[in-house]
Scaffold this active site. Structure first.
Site, PDB file in Angstrom:
ATOM      1  N   TYR A  84       1.364 -10.041  14.271  1.00  0.00           N
ATOM      2  CA  TYR A  84       0.914  -8.663  14.417  1.00  0.00           C
ATOM      3  C   TYR A  84      -0.581  -8.625  14.150  1.00  0.00           C
ATOM      4  O   TYR A  84      -1.130  -9.540  13.545  1.00  0.00           O
ATOM      5  CB  TYR A  84       1.652  -7.730  13.455  1.00  0.00           C
TER       6      TYR A  84
ATOM      7  N   SER B 265      -1.980  -4.200   1.854  1.00  0.00           N
ATOM      8  CA  SER B 265      -1.003  -5.279   1.813  1.00  0.00           C
ATOM      9  C   SER B 265       0.173  -4.998   2.736  1.00  0.00           C
ATOM     10  O   SER B 265       0.550  -3.855   2.966  1.00  0.00           O
ATOM     11  CB  SER B 265      -0.501  -5.477   0.387  1.00  0.00           C
ATOM     12  N   LYS B 266       0.681  -6.074   3.259  1.00  0.00           N
ATOM     13  CA  LYS B 266       1.771  -5.992   4.225  1.00  0.00           C
ATOM     14  C   LYS B 266       2.997  -5.291   3.636  1.00  0.00           C
ATOM     15  O   LYS B 266       3.706  -4.568   4.320  1.00  0.00           O
ATOM     16  CB  LYS B 266       2.130  -7.424   4.641  1.00  0.00           C
ATOM     17  N   ARG B 267       3.212  -5.521   2.362  1.00  0.00           N
ATOM     18  CA  ARG B 267       4.383  -4.951   1.696  1.00  0.00           C
ATOM     19  C   ARG B 267       4.326  -3.436   1.543  1.00  0.00           C
ATOM     20  O   ARG B 267       5.251  -2.724   1.873  1.00  0.00           O
ATOM     21  CB  ARG B 267       4.536  -5.566   0.292  1.00  0.00           C
ATOM     22  N   ARG B 268       3.219  -2.978   0.981  1.00  0.00           N
ATOM     23  CA  ARG B 268       3.144  -1.562   0.623  1.00  0.00           C
ATOM     24  C   ARG B 268       2.536  -0.655   1.692  1.00  0.00           C
ATOM     25  O   ARG B 268       2.793   0.538   1.718  1.00  0.00           O
ATOM     26  CB  ARG B 268       2.292  -1.391  -0.644  1.00  0.00           C
TER      27      ARG B 268
END
Length: 470
Positions: free
Chosen positions: A12, A230-233
């Site tokens: 991505y 961040s990819k997570r949040r």
RNA sequence: GCCCCCAUCGUCCAGCGGCCUAGGACGCCUGCCUUUCACGCAGGUAACACGGGUUCGAAUCCCGUUGGGGGUACCA
């Protein structure tokens, strides 16, 4: 000027990467230089074409066109190996054995044994090639955005340039490829500041003729906690914004104002030329801010809304089409050829009300559903004690009134007055009956588009339900 | 811990030694418009982190403090 955007194909395109690409593009277009692409695919054992395609798609969506054929880092493997061999040959690099995690205390917590520098080791199981960082001295550069930055060599560890598996690391490939591509300006994120001394040391040791590039380290884009996205949040995938109904011109517009501001102070640029030509004309990498910028979705929403409203009706319809096509009622919508016309009639009213394209279906669904989806909270609020009387008066009136929105408006207001009702309150039950909600496009336009028969049917159904529950 | 970077309204940007009683935009609040919600229009709210210098003069230059962030991988 030759600049490059050098992402790695992870599947991505990260928002931060997109911004880096944008600023490189702006700098190149400003100077009349070249904006190049390099795909840093060294770490991936298999090069997946579709992952690379994602990067091209993201840039294309934003309208960032690149010059020359993109360079695949993996295609330069032979050159990287030659560079490593030369560094080994000149003594600028050496073979080194790994230190197990538990034993690092004996080596000042380093992952390698500094004594390997003098051991004259050769290739061997698990051995990597490390760069011999000078023990004394300082490496510094004049950052275009931040000014003088310097790091003492004593604070730089002997970093790996060739892994035990034979692949070159980022440091080596990056420095080597920039030289190969003739990059004159490295414009990248602040998170890469600390690798710049390594880059410089490496370039010096490689003895490549020609000038070193200039560096410009852009501030990071941060989240509400002031941390790197961040990819997570966080929502970091550029194309997710497309799916959420953001316009590429709005993304480019907003991203441009993160860390930089147009010299004339006009942030929102609705004229396409003003964005693709105006911004590059005004852009100056040295004017970029050095402090991090918060990615403010609220402001993005505003900018997107402005761009949405600036669209012609035809464009707005075109851009909305994919979102209409994804609606659950799309099959029904398609089954009646007149629905396309109905949509076109309501769209101008929708255009001033939405901030993203994904909101469009929710504003028009009542036209294409058998029955509107009733929002119970809206129902409870609208169906006051007078609802039944009002609704039945409306039914009587609507059966007779001339069928045009201005006429409906006039007749409706006259009726409200006649019944001694507050205008706002009087329209509420009718609105809920027809659209299912308490907010939405103007009522009389909606009624006109829906048609007399269907309007009467919905009003009657609502009246029945009101009387039933009373 | 160590290294590096950063510091103006809640947020983004402007300010580059006097034009700053700090400007614009988003947000928020108020009003107007109005059949709802929006759009539009008119107002309002709110900041130079702190302490020392330098200077006739500092938001702007220097130093320190504090706070925040990034890095510290055989990821990039």
């Amino acid at each position: 000027m030759r600049v490059r955007f050098a992402p790695s194909p992870t599947g991505y395109l990260h928002l931060g990467s997109a911004r880096a690409a944008l600023f490189n593009w702006l700098a190149a277009r400003h100077m009349g230089g070249s904006f190049l692409l390099r795909i840093e695919d060294t770490d991936l054992d298999r090069s997946k074409p579709e992952l690379i395609e994602v990067i091209y798609q993201g840039l294309t969506w934003l309208g960032l066109d690149w010059d020359e054929e993109p360079v695949l880092q993996s295609s330069r493997n032979a050159e990287h190996q030659i560079a490593v061999d030369a560094l080994l040959e000149s003594g600028a690099a050496y073979w080194s054995s790994p230190i197990a995690e538990g034993d690092r205390a004996q080596f000042a917590n380093k992952a390698y044994d500094p004594a390997d520098r003098d051991r004259q080791l050769g290739p061997g199981e698990g051995r990597a090639v490390r760069f011999r960082v000078p023990e004394n001295g300082t490496t510094s550069w004049n950052d275009l955005i931040r000014g003088e930055i310097s790091v003492e060599h004593a604070n730089i560890e002997d970093f790996v340039i060739r892994r035990a598996n034979g692949s070159p690391t980022f440091f080596l490939a990056n420095a080597s490829d920039d030289a190969f591509m003739g990059i004159t300006h490295v414009i990248r994120g602040e998170d890469l500041i600390n690798v710049t001394p390594k880059y410089l040391l490496l370039r010096e040791a490689m003895q490549i003729p020609g000038a070193l590039p200039q560096f410009a380290h852009m501030p990071l884009i941060v989240n509400e906690q002031r941390k790197k996205l961040s990819k997570r949040r966080d929502d970091v995938s550029l194309m997710d914004y497309k799916d959420r109904g953001f316009l590429p011109e709005a993304m480019v517009n907003y991203l441009s104002t993160l860390g930089w501001g147009p010299t004339d102070g006009q942030e929102v640029r609705l004229d396409p030329l003003s964005l693709t030509d105006g911004f590059p004309t005004m852009f100056d990498i040295a004017q970029v801010s050095s402090s991090p910028a918060f990615f403010d979705t609220k402001k993005l929403l505003f900018v997107n809304g402005e761009h949405l409203r600036a669209l012609t009706l035809e464009e707005f319809a075109d851009r909305s089409a994919p979102f209409i096509a994804a609606a659950p009622w799309f099959d029904r919508f398609e089954s009646d050829p007149e629905n396309a016309q109905r949509l076109l009639q309501i769209l101008p009213e929708v255009q001033t009300r939405v901030e993203t394209l994904s909101e469009v279906p929710g504003y028009v669904d009542f036209l294409f559903l058998d029955d509107p989806e009733i929002d119970e909270a809206a129902w409870n609020k609208a169906m006051g004690p007078d609802a039944a009387v009002w609704l039945s008066a409306c039914i009587d009136g609507i059966a007779e009134w001339e069928w045009s929105s201005p006429q409906l408006h006039e007749s409706f207001m006259a009726l409200a007055e006649q019944m001694g009702a507050n205008r706002r309150k009087f329209q509420a039950p009718v609105r809920v009956a027809i659209t299912g909600r308490s907010v939405g496009p103007p009522l009389f336009e909606s009624m006109q588009i829906l048609g007399r028969v269907e309007v009467l049917r919905r009003l009657q159904a609502t009246l029945d339900r009101v009387q039933l529950t009373a």
